[in-house]
Design a protein around this motif. Sequence first.
Motif, PDB file in Angstrom:
ATOM      1  N   HIS A   1     -54.236  60.299   0.252  1.00 54.10           N
ATOM      2  CA  HIS A   1     -52.320  60.678   0.517  1.00 54.10           C
ATOM      3  C   HIS A   1     -51.492  61.015  -0.966  1.00 54.10           C
ATOM      4  O   HIS A   1     -51.583  60.189  -1.698  1.00 54.10           O
ATOM      5  CB  HIS A   1     -52.009  59.068   0.445  1.00 54.10           C
ATOM      6  N   PRO A   2     -50.383  62.284  -0.270  1.00 53.23           N
ATOM      7  CA  PRO A   2     -49.966  62.915  -1.244  1.00 53.23           C
ATOM      8  C   PRO A   2     -49.599  61.742  -2.159  1.00 53.23           C
ATOM      9  O   PRO A   2     -48.383  61.045  -0.843  1.00 53.23           O
ATOM     10  CB  PRO A   2     -48.885  63.874  -1.225  1.00 53.23           C
ATOM     11  N   THR A   3     -48.037  61.523  -3.376  1.00 51.61           N
ATOM     12  CA  THR A   3     -47.735  60.265  -3.822  1.00 51.61           C
ATOM     13  C   THR A   3     -46.237  61.305  -4.324  1.00 51.61           C
ATOM     14  O   THR A   3     -45.655  60.692  -4.577  1.00 51.61           O
ATOM     15  CB  THR A   3     -48.185  59.489  -4.707  1.00 51.61           C
ATOM     16  N   ARG A   4     -46.299  62.512  -3.733  1.00 53.16           N
ATOM     17  CA  ARG A   4     -45.453  63.500  -4.235  1.00 53.16           C
ATOM     18  C   ARG A   4     -45.549  64.615  -3.449  1.00 53.16           C
ATOM     19  O   ARG A   4     -46.756  65.042  -3.151  1.00 53.16           O
ATOM     20  CB  ARG A   4     -44.893  63.393  -5.794  1.00 53.16           C
ATOM     21  N   ARG A   5     -45.413  66.242  -3.227  1.00 51.57           N
ATOM     22  CA  ARG A   5     -45.038  67.188  -3.313  1.00 51.57           C
ATOM     23  C   ARG A   5     -46.088  67.970  -3.996  1.00 51.57           C
ATOM     24  O   ARG A   5     -46.213  67.398  -5.394  1.00 51.57           O
ATOM     25  CB  ARG A   5     -43.428  67.958  -3.004  1.00 51.57           C
ATOM     26  N   ILE A   6     -47.407  67.833  -3.319  1.00 58.97           N
ATOM     27  CA  ILE A   6     -47.993  68.733  -4.497  1.00 58.97           C
ATOM     28  C   ILE A   6     -48.693  69.831  -3.723  1.00 58.97           C
ATOM     29  O   ILE A   6     -48.325  70.320  -2.246  1.00 58.97           O
ATOM     30  CB  ILE A   6     -49.394  68.169  -4.080  1.00 58.97           C
ATOM     31  N   ALA A   7     -49.017  70.932  -3.770  1.00 55.15           N
ATOM     32  CA  ALA A   7     -49.457  71.681  -3.503  1.00 55.15           C
ATOM     33  C   ALA A   7     -51.003  72.485  -2.971  1.00 55.15           C
ATOM     34  O   ALA A   7     -52.152  71.421  -3.158  1.00 55.15           O
ATOM     35  CB  ALA A   7     -49.910  73.154  -5.156  1.00 55.15           C
ATOM     36  N   ALA A   8     -50.903  72.863  -1.775  1.00 52.61           N
ATOM     37  CA  ALA A   8     -52.507  73.461  -1.047  1.00 52.61           C
ATOM     38  C   ALA A   8     -52.658  75.005  -1.248  1.00 52.61           C
ATOM     39  O   ALA A   8     -52.410  75.701  -1.706  1.00 52.61           O
ATOM     40  CB  ALA A   8     -52.182  73.659  -0.381  1.00 52.61           C
ATOM     41  N   TYR A   9     -54.581  75.053  -2.073  1.00 50.55           N
ATOM     42  CA  TYR A   9     -55.097  75.670  -2.246  1.00 50.55           C
ATOM     43  C   TYR A   9     -55.541  76.248  -1.598  1.00 50.55           C
ATOM     44  O   TYR A   9     -56.061  75.913  -0.804  1.00 50.55           O
ATOM     45  CB  TYR A   9     -55.724  76.253  -3.464  1.00 50.55           C
ATOM     46  N   ASP A  10     -56.200  77.391  -2.127  1.00 54.90           N
ATOM     47  CA  ASP A  10     -57.135  78.573  -0.819  1.00 54.90           C
ATOM     48  C   ASP A  10     -58.494  78.372  -1.501  1.00 54.90           C
ATOM     49  O   ASP A  10     -59.411  78.478  -0.860  1.00 54.90           O
ATOM     50  CB  ASP A  10     -56.943  80.064  -0.354  1.00 54.90           C
ATOM     51  N   ALA A  11     -58.632  77.941  -2.646  1.00 56.03           N
ATOM     52  CA  ALA A  11     -60.064  77.323  -3.161  1.00 56.03           C
ATOM     53  C   ALA A  11     -59.721  76.459  -4.821  1.00 56.03           C
ATOM     54  O   ALA A  11     -58.220  77.233  -5.460  1.00 56.03           O
ATOM     55  CB  ALA A  11     -60.250  79.034  -4.137  1.00 56.03           C
TER      56      ALA A  11
ATOM     57  N   LEU B   1     -45.674  71.868   4.511  1.00 59.25           N
ATOM     58  CA  LEU B   1     -46.718  71.542   5.806  1.00 59.25           C
ATOM     59  C   LEU B   1     -46.077  71.044   6.675  1.00 59.25           C
ATOM     60  O   LEU B   1     -45.937  69.718   6.614  1.00 59.25           O
ATOM     61  CB  LEU B   1     -48.822  71.523   5.946  1.00 59.25           C
ATOM     62  N   ASP B   2     -46.010  71.208   7.701  1.00 56.66           N
ATOM     63  CA  ASP B   2     -45.507  70.389   8.246  1.00 56.66           C
ATOM     64  C   ASP B   2     -45.692  70.267  10.190  1.00 56.66           C
ATOM     65  O   ASP B   2     -47.497  70.337  10.241  1.00 56.66           O
ATOM     66  CB  ASP B   2     -43.871  70.701   9.148  1.00 56.66           C
ATOM     67  N   TYR B   3     -45.315  70.673  11.514  1.00 61.32           N
ATOM     68  CA  TYR B   3     -46.239  70.027  13.006  1.00 61.32           C
ATOM     69  C   TYR B   3     -46.884  71.167  13.498  1.00 61.32           C
ATOM     70  O   TYR B   3     -46.591  72.068  13.798  1.00 61.32           O
ATOM     71  CB  TYR B   3     -44.818  69.027  13.074  1.00 61.32           C
ATOM     72  N   ASP B   4     -45.839  72.214  12.417  1.00 63.67           N
ATOM     73  CA  ASP B   4     -45.883  73.502  12.756  1.00 63.67           C
ATOM     74  C   ASP B   4     -46.513  74.491  12.761  1.00 63.67           C
ATOM     75  O   ASP B   4     -47.704  73.272  11.877  1.00 63.67           O
ATOM     76  CB  ASP B   4     -44.193  75.002  12.323  1.00 63.67           C
ATOM     77  N   PRO B   5     -47.397  75.519  13.114  1.00 64.31           N
ATOM     78  CA  PRO B   5     -48.651  76.065  12.852  1.00 64.31           C
ATOM     79  C   PRO B   5     -48.885  75.982  11.291  1.00 64.31           C
ATOM     80  O   PRO B   5     -47.744  77.198  10.469  1.00 64.31           O
ATOM     81  CB  PRO B   5     -48.768  77.664  13.264  1.00 64.31           C
ATOM     82  N   ALA B   6     -49.825  76.001   9.990  1.00 62.84           N
ATOM     83  CA  ALA B   6     -49.866  75.661   8.895  1.00 62.84           C
ATOM     84  C   ALA B   6     -49.718  77.324   9.138  1.00 62.84           C
ATOM     85  O   ALA B   6     -50.697  78.655   9.865  1.00 62.84           O
ATOM     86  CB  ALA B   6     -51.926  75.384   8.977  1.00 62.84           C
ATOM     87  N   PRO B   7     -49.811  78.039   7.106  1.00 64.44           N
ATOM     88  CA  PRO B   7     -50.044  79.130   7.363  1.00 64.44           C
ATOM     89  C   PRO B   7     -51.381  79.774   7.346  1.00 64.44           C
ATOM     90  O   PRO B   7     -51.862  78.941   7.463  1.00 64.44           O
ATOM     91  CB  PRO B   7     -48.860  78.742   5.550  1.00 64.44           C
ATOM     92  N   ARG B   8     -51.575  81.178   7.227  1.00 59.39           N
ATOM     93  CA  ARG B   8     -52.763  81.641   7.386  1.00 59.39           C
ATOM     94  C   ARG B   8     -53.059  81.606   5.905  1.00 59.39           C
ATOM     95  O   ARG B   8     -52.663  81.866   4.795  1.00 59.39           O
ATOM     96  CB  ARG B   8     -52.623  83.800   7.858  1.00 59.39           C
ATOM     97  N   GLY B   9     -54.439  81.909   5.829  1.00 57.21           N
ATOM     98  CA  GLY B   9     -55.407  82.499   4.783  1.00 57.21           C
ATOM     99  C   GLY B   9     -55.607  81.324   3.705  1.00 57.21           C
ATOM    100  O   GLY B   9     -56.542  81.022   2.558  1.00 57.21           O
ATOM    101  N   PHE B  10     -55.399  79.557   4.580  1.00 56.42           N
ATOM    102  CA  PHE B  10     -56.738  79.234   3.716  1.00 56.42           C
ATOM    103  C   PHE B  10     -58.218  79.226   4.992  1.00 56.42           C
ATOM    104  O   PHE B  10     -58.568  79.568   5.766  1.00 56.42           O
ATOM    105  CB  PHE B  10     -56.562  77.309   4.857  1.00 56.42           C
ATOM    106  N   PRO B  11     -59.034  78.297   3.835  1.00 56.61           N
ATOM    107  CA  PRO B  11     -60.035  78.668   3.578  1.00 56.61           C
ATOM    108  C   PRO B  11     -61.283  77.997   5.078  1.00 56.61           C
ATOM    109  O   PRO B  11     -60.301  76.686   5.746  1.00 56.61           O
ATOM    110  CB  PRO B  11     -61.734  78.570   2.594  1.00 56.61           C
ATOM    111  N   ALA B  12     -62.309  78.918   5.801  1.00 55.24           N
ATOM    112  CA  ALA B  12     -62.587  78.182   6.802  1.00 55.24           C
ATOM    113  C   ALA B  12     -63.524  76.926   6.739  1.00 55.24           C
ATOM    114  O   ALA B  12     -64.029  76.819   5.364  1.00 55.24           O
ATOM    115  CB  ALA B  12     -63.732  79.096   7.931  1.00 55.24           C
ATOM    116  N   ASP B  13     -63.228  75.779   7.546  1.00 51.34           N
ATOM    117  CA  ASP B  13     -64.570  74.226   6.672  1.00 51.34           C
ATOM    118  C   ASP B  13     -66.036  74.894   7.527  1.00 51.34           C
ATOM    119  O   ASP B  13     -66.094  74.679   8.466  1.00 51.34           O
ATOM    120  CB  ASP B  13     -64.445  73.339   8.002  1.00 51.34           C
ATOM    121  N   PRO B  14     -66.620  75.277   6.077  1.00 49.17           N
ATOM    122  CA  PRO B  14     -67.804  75.630   6.414  1.00 49.17           C
ATOM    123  C   PRO B  14     -69.038  74.616   7.514  1.00 49.17           C
ATOM    124  O   PRO B  14     -70.087  74.450   7.739  1.00 49.17           O
ATOM    125  CB  PRO B  14     -68.604  75.766   4.963  1.00 49.17           C
TER     126      PRO B  14
END
Length: 303
Positions: A105-115, A79-92
Amino acid sequence: MPFDRMSPYRRRAGWIAAGIAVLVLLAAALLVGQALTPRSTAPDSRNVAAADPTPSSVEQRPQESVPPAAPAPDGLPVLDYDPAPRGFPADPATMDVTPLTEGVHPTRRIAAYDAPGGRPLAFFDPTLAGVELTMPIAERRVGWAAVLLPSANRRLAWLAPGGFDTVALRDQIVVERKVHRLTWYRAGKAVRSWETSLGQSGQETPLGRTFVLGRTPPPGEVYGGVDIYALGSVPDDPEAVPTGLRGAHIGLHTWYNDDELGENTTNGCIRVTPSGQRKLLAEVRPGTSLVVVDQLATPPSTA
């Protein structure tokens, strides 16, 4: 702001004419955010009384297990300054103005999940476009934390336990579109309010929760010599903004004059007075949540 989209801190050749309100991209020399605030370790002082804490009366519930994190393929985008990938959930709860008091604050590279326990969609690095990345926590569930997603509007990303520090966030910014008002809150209490100018028709300032991503020096005299805050949000309709601003983020900044405060004249950015912007830059750290609503039910009362 006319920067090279592939290198968001390099100017594009040629500037949009002064007087056109512009959006903001972070510069390559984006200034590092303020030092992280350690998470509070004070114990919870609330007293909760049980009706009858005997083995026969206490409901026996199995302990909820933390959903495991699926391995993240190496080829996922970062994830950077370009548009984020699709598939992430809406903020309810995107219109909720309850302060978000913790950040990640990430201290290393970490994965972002959809749930929690779901699909890995991308990676977070400790920095984004050269600035230390801090994202507000919007929700917690069974050991996982949902953060406001940068480079997207009204979206969350879920993080598995580990690989990040949790930091305290004491401030919040609320912007009301109908009355053109920005209010800075600290610890849930209104501190100051300023009149704003906001997005024009077709390029309205996006509604919902986002956050202060980082700051950059002003790229031109039209900004009045005051640094800019870039936000995590982007235009709702990227095709509606001028060509030179495609790929830009929404910004919080000042202007060379205050003639248009109280009006809808920008390309989606939030403009305040130079003195107001300087105060926010001095007091409000990156990672602070910012919520755009039409209007609060109860006007804020400043301290």
